[in-house]
Design a protein around this motif. Structure first.
Motif, mmCIF file in Angstrom:
data_model
loop_
_atom_site.group_PDB
_atom_site.id
_atom_site.type_symbol
_atom_site.label_atom_id
_atom_site.label_comp_id
_atom_site.label_asym_id
_atom_site.label_seq_id
_atom_site.Cartn_x
_atom_site.Cartn_y
_atom_site.Cartn_z
ATOM 1 N N LYS A 51 -0.939 15.205 -6.872
ATOM 2 C CA LYS A 51 -1.016 16.020 -5.717
ATOM 3 C C LYS A 51 -1.302 15.117 -4.484
ATOM 4 N N ALA A 52 -0.800 15.737 -3.148
ATOM 5 C CA ALA A 52 -1.011 14.865 -2.072
ATOM 6 C C ALA A 52 -2.616 14.399 -1.814
ATOM 7 N N SER A 53 -3.481 15.419 -1.963
ATOM 8 C CA SER A 53 -5.005 15.287 -1.984
ATOM 9 C C SER A 53 -5.155 14.176 -2.776
ATOM 10 N N SER A 54 -4.738 13.960 -4.053
ATOM 11 C CA SER A 54 -5.268 12.838 -5.111
ATOM 12 C C SER A 54 -4.626 11.402 -4.501
ATOM 13 N N LEU B 65 -5.875 6.280 -1.835
ATOM 14 C CA LEU B 65 -5.778 5.517 -0.406
ATOM 15 C C LEU B 65 -7.135 5.258 0.032
ATOM 16 N N SER B 66 -7.972 6.336 0.082
ATOM 17 C CA SER B 66 -9.368 6.206 0.560
ATOM 18 C C SER B 66 -9.933 4.986 -0.236
ATOM 19 N N VAL C 78 0.840 -1.300 -0.097
ATOM 20 C CA VAL C 78 -0.197 0.034 -0.127
ATOM 21 C C VAL C 78 0.916 1.291 -0.043
ATOM 22 N N ARG C 79 1.753 1.128 0.861
ATOM 23 C CA ARG C 79 2.752 2.312 0.917
ATOM 24 C C ARG C 79 3.497 2.571 -0.494
ATOM 25 N N GLN C 80 3.926 1.490 -1.192
ATOM 26 C CA GLN C 80 4.538 1.563 -2.544
ATOM 27 C C GLN C 80 3.323 2.306 -3.536
ATOM 28 N N LEU C 81 2.120 1.710 -3.384
ATOM 29 C CA LEU C 81 1.213 2.520 -4.274
ATOM 30 C C LEU C 81 0.772 3.898 -4.093
ATOM 31 N N ALA C 82 1.107 4.277 -3.038
ATOM 32 C CA ALA C 82 1.077 5.916 -2.433
ATOM 33 C C ALA C 82 2.262 6.580 -2.998
ATOM 34 N N ALA C 83 3.389 5.854 -2.890
ATOM 35 C CA ALA C 83 4.584 6.270 -3.278
ATOM 36 C C ALA C 83 4.593 6.483 -4.888
ATOM 37 N N GLN C 84 4.318 5.568 -5.503
ATOM 38 C CA GLN C 84 4.083 5.525 -7.020
ATOM 39 C C GLN C 84 3.198 6.716 -7.421
ATOM 40 N N GLY C 85 2.171 6.980 -6.662
ATOM 41 C CA GLY C 85 1.106 8.214 -7.204
ATOM 42 C C GLY C 85 2.186 9.436 -6.815
ATOM 43 N N MET C 86 2.766 9.670 -6.110
ATOM 44 C CA MET C 86 3.869 10.760 -5.789
ATOM 45 C C MET C 86 4.412 11.069 -7.074
#
Length: 310
Positions: free
Chosen positions: A78-81, A86-87, A65-73
């Motif tokens: 944006k942090a909100s996206s 994640l939501s 899950v953390r990798q998915l968030a990092a990939q988005g960045m």
């Protein structure tokens, strides 16, 4: 029919998404627009996982899950996206738990990246001079100029200035005793106009102050001035002095840091003056770009200087 470009996904990843879409439509009654947003996010994450060899949602743990968030960045989201991504993943995993297909939600403990707060634009030197051209003899005007001179002259935080006591001043030494974040104490130099206007304020303070009130800056009621009152008065002076930008205590502190740094190029000294525990905070706070740091390093470090051609 489930519209998706994810026909390449393994059925073990795709079918739970289809069931989740049906659940959102039939049981949750969500709009087509909301369902489409959820699905786009989830399909994108499923494709990322499939490319890395995962074949089922049961294989996803918190590290994935953390990798998915990092990939988005990394993709420039944006942090909100990323928070929305994640939501949607948390909601999907909650659905799988509800259906008995997952024992726990691996996305529950993963936080979205914090939104970066934009730093206030600092005032230029001329704007500061325009703001501080307050030459009235009214006690409130004298007090307010003393506060603004001190905020700009010593780079204090609002809370630090409000909490100052008369006993914290040493005119002989030209320094203040300041208690900052985490109750950490530091000495801050104050001289010149800041000291001059504090000297002018002290006799007016004596006329108003209540017995046993130690505060340096007080209101007309004789007690320590409030944070809100300081903010309000500074904003009003900005308007009265025709300064184009909104005036706040933090903007004066920021201007202090920027102007000192521009003149001295001494990041460590500015760190000490501001009371920052980490120099990285000072670097961000003063908009110091990496190229400037690199130039200073190249010019100053003995091992960085280029050898002169013989």
């Amino acid at each position: 029919m489930h519209e998706t470009s994810a026909s390449v996904l393994p059925e073990t990843l795709l079918q739970p998404l289809n069931r989740f879409d049906d659940y959102m439509r039939n049981e949750k009654g969500l709009s087509a627009h909301t369902r489409q947003n959820y699905r786009q996010q989830l399909v994108h994450m499923a494709e990322y996982l499939a490319e890395r060899g995962l074949k089922s949602w049961q294989q996803v743990d918190a590290s994935w899950v953390r990798q998915l968030a990092a990939q988005g960045m990394r993709e420039g989201m944006k942090a909100s996206s990323v928070g929305t991504r994640l939501s949607s993943l948390r909601s999907f995993f909650d659905f799988l738990i509800l259906r008995g297909e997952l024992p726990a939600n691996p996305a529950k403990g993963v936080s979205a990246p914090k939104k970066k707060r934009p730093l206030p634009k600092n005032l230029d030197v001329d704007e500061v001079a325009q703001l501080l051209e307050v030459n009235e003899d009214d006690p409130l005007a004298v007090r307010d100029r003393a506060m603004m001179e001190l905020m700009y002259g010593a780079g204090l935080r609002l809370a630090e200035m409000v909490s100052l006591n008369l006993a914290d001043l040493s005119f002989d030494q030209g320094e203040l005793r300041v208690v900052g974040k985490g109750d950490k104490e530091r000495k801050v130099p104050f001289t010149g106009l800041a000291a001059e206007w504090i000297r002018r304020w002290i006799p007016f303070r004596a006329q108003w102050v209540l017995a046993d009130e130690p505060a340096l800056f007080i209101s007309k009621r004789g007690c320590r001035i409030s944070h809100r009152n300081v903010q309000k008065r500074m904003a009003e002076w900005g308007i009265k002095q025709s300064v184009s930008s909104h005036i706040s205590p933090h903007k004066l502190r920021h201007s202090f840091a920027t102007h000192i740094l521009e003149s001295s190029h001494d990041l460590r000294a500015v760190q000490e003056l501001l009371g920052h525990e980490n120099i990285s905070t000072t670097q961000i706070y003063t908009h110091l770009d990496f190229q400037h740091l690199a130039n200073v390093y190249d010019q100053a470090h003995p091992r960085a200087k280029k050898k002169r051609e013989s």
